[in-house]
Design a protein around this motif. Structure first.
Motif, short mmCIF file in Angstrom:
data_model
loop_
_atom_site.label_atom_id
_atom_site.label_comp_id
_atom_site.label_asym_id
_atom_site.label_seq_id
_atom_site.Cartn_x
_atom_site.Cartn_y
_atom_site.Cartn_z
N SER A 147 0.79 -1.01 -0.03
CA SER A 147 -0.20 0.00 -0.05
C SER A 147 0.83 1.10 -0.16
O SER A 147 0.40 2.33 -0.53
CB SER A 147 -0.70 -0.24 1.11
N ASN A 148 2.16 1.27 0.68
CA ASN A 148 2.82 2.45 0.69
C ASN A 148 3.56 2.58 -0.28
O ASN A 148 4.15 3.68 -0.58
CB ASN A 148 3.54 2.29 1.99
N THR A 149 3.67 1.44 -1.21
CA THR A 149 4.42 2.00 -2.49
C THR A 149 3.52 2.84 -3.36
O THR A 149 4.18 4.03 -3.98
CB THR A 149 4.69 0.81 -3.55
N ARG A 150 2.10 2.68 -3.29
CA ARG A 150 1.42 3.68 -3.99
C ARG A 150 1.50 5.14 -3.37
O ARG A 150 1.46 6.13 -3.93
CB ARG A 150 -0.21 3.29 -3.83
N SER A 151 1.26 4.96 -1.89
CA SER A 151 1.25 6.27 -1.13
C SER A 151 2.82 7.08 -1.16
O SER A 151 2.67 7.96 -1.43
CB SER A 151 1.34 6.11 0.54
N SER A 152 3.94 6.35 -1.61
CA SER A 152 5.03 7.05 -1.78
C SER A 152 5.09 7.90 -2.98
O SER A 152 5.83 8.64 -3.25
CB SER A 152 6.21 6.11 -1.93
N THR A 153 4.25 7.35 -4.02
CA THR A 153 4.32 7.91 -5.32
C THR A 153 3.34 9.13 -5.16
O THR A 153 3.74 10.47 -5.91
CB THR A 153 3.31 7.15 -6.38
N ILE A 154 2.40 9.49 -4.25
CA ILE A 154 1.76 10.68 -3.97
C ILE A 154 2.47 11.52 -3.24
O ILE A 154 2.62 12.78 -3.64
CB ILE A 154 0.37 10.42 -3.00
N ILE A 155 3.22 11.14 -2.35
CA ILE A 155 3.92 12.32 -1.40
C ILE A 155 5.18 12.67 -2.35
O ILE A 155 5.73 13.79 -2.05
CB ILE A 155 4.39 11.52 -0.02
N GLY A 156 5.64 11.94 -3.26
CA GLY A 156 6.58 12.48 -4.09
C GLY A 156 6.32 13.70 -4.83
O GLY A 156 7.20 14.57 -5.22
N ILE A 157 5.03 13.95 -5.16
CA ILE A 157 4.59 15.05 -5.85
C ILE A 157 5.04 16.33 -4.88
O ILE A 157 5.22 17.46 -5.43
CB ILE A 157 3.08 14.82 -6.18
#
Length: 284
Positions: free
Chosen positions: A221-231
């Motif tokens: 799940s955090n692999t997806r979340s890490s994509t968002i926070i990279g923004i």
């Protein structure tokens, strides 16, 4: 020997336990109030959000336009593709390290928040409310906070994932510990075991497979979340995804999205294999 009850015996049994069957007035009022509040919230959302079926249908046509613009996925050049892949591994590293650290730090918090381990109400209350406070702030907000604290980059992203997940892990751990069977704990106590022995040999073996399963899911799940926070500048591939969308490079954006989807699928496959290796085939 027949165990069937006669009609009179059944009526007598129901009458004797009528209060337990019907439930208390307080419980009925609370249940009714919760259901009424949920219905009211649903109606409020329907009337406030101005839901319009035709707007949704029209939106699908716009979505189709964007899909056409994204095809075929194209990184632009081989060098650009290497940059995207490197950023993807950075995102995976952020998710993995942040999740593992959160799981480690939340382990003692889970025992402090479990009623069957810590009987002190003050300690239990403080542990629960602390985790609620941390969990109540989204990972994206934590990313914005940590970016301002430690600067741009993957370190801020890792700290954001770790901070956000400590509260979630602590709550899940405490619930798993409270749901554990008391018989192994009582067995340890009966042979003279201390409180630490009860936890080590009575509780941890029961909850460890559950904890491992939760950690594996959070990594995915955090692999997806890490994509968002990279923004917001917390490192990883999210920064490149935001950049390609902002510059209308839709084919590059679709390439980045496909990379993330592929990574999540591979992580899901590996986590399932690891989970069943830990808990055994009995869970199938």
């Amino acid at each position: 020997m027949s165990l069937a009850l006669s009609a009179s015996e059944r009526a007598e049994l129901v009458a004797r336990h009528q209060a337990a069957i019907d439930g208390s007035l307080k419980t009925r009022l609370i249940t009714t109030g919760i259901v009424a509040a949920m219905i009211a919230l649903f109606i409020y959302a329907l009337t406030t959000f101005e839901l319009d079926l035709w707007r949704i249908i029209h939106g699908f046509s716009n979505l189709g336009t964007f899909v056409v613009l994204m095809l075929p996925p194209d990184p632009g050049s081989f060098a650009r593709a290497i940059v995207f892949v490197k950023a993807l591994f950075e995102t995976i590293a952020i998710a993995f390290l942040g999740t593992i650290l959160a799981a480690i730090f939340a382990f003692p918090l889970g025992f402090l928040a479990a009623k069957n381990v810590v009987a002190n109400r003050v300690v239990h209350f403080l542990a629960r409310r602390s985790m609620d406070t941390v969990r109540g702030v989204d990972a994206l907000i934590w990313a914005l906070i940590w970016v301002n604290v430690v600067g741009l980059g993957p370190f801020a992203g890792m700290l954001a994932i770790m901070t956000s997940d400590v509260g979630a892990f602590g709550k899940l751990y405490s619930e798993a510990i409270e749901a554990a069977d008391r018989k192994p704990v009582e067995g340890v106590t009966s042979v003279g075991g201390s409180k630490l022995h009860e936890i080590r040999f009575g509780l941890i073996p029961q909850v460890l497979p559950v904890i491992a399963s939760q950690v594996l899911y959070f990594i995915e799940s955090n692999t997806r979340s890490s994509t968002i926070i990279g923004i917001v500048g917390a490192g990883g591939i999210g920064l490149y995804l935001a950049e390609t969308i902002r510059t209308l490079e839709w084919q590059q954006a679709s390439f980045v999205i496909l990379l993330v989807l592929a990574a999540v699928s591979v992580i899901d496959l590996l986590s399932n294999k690891l989970r069943f290796a830990i808990i055994g085939k009995r869970a199938v």
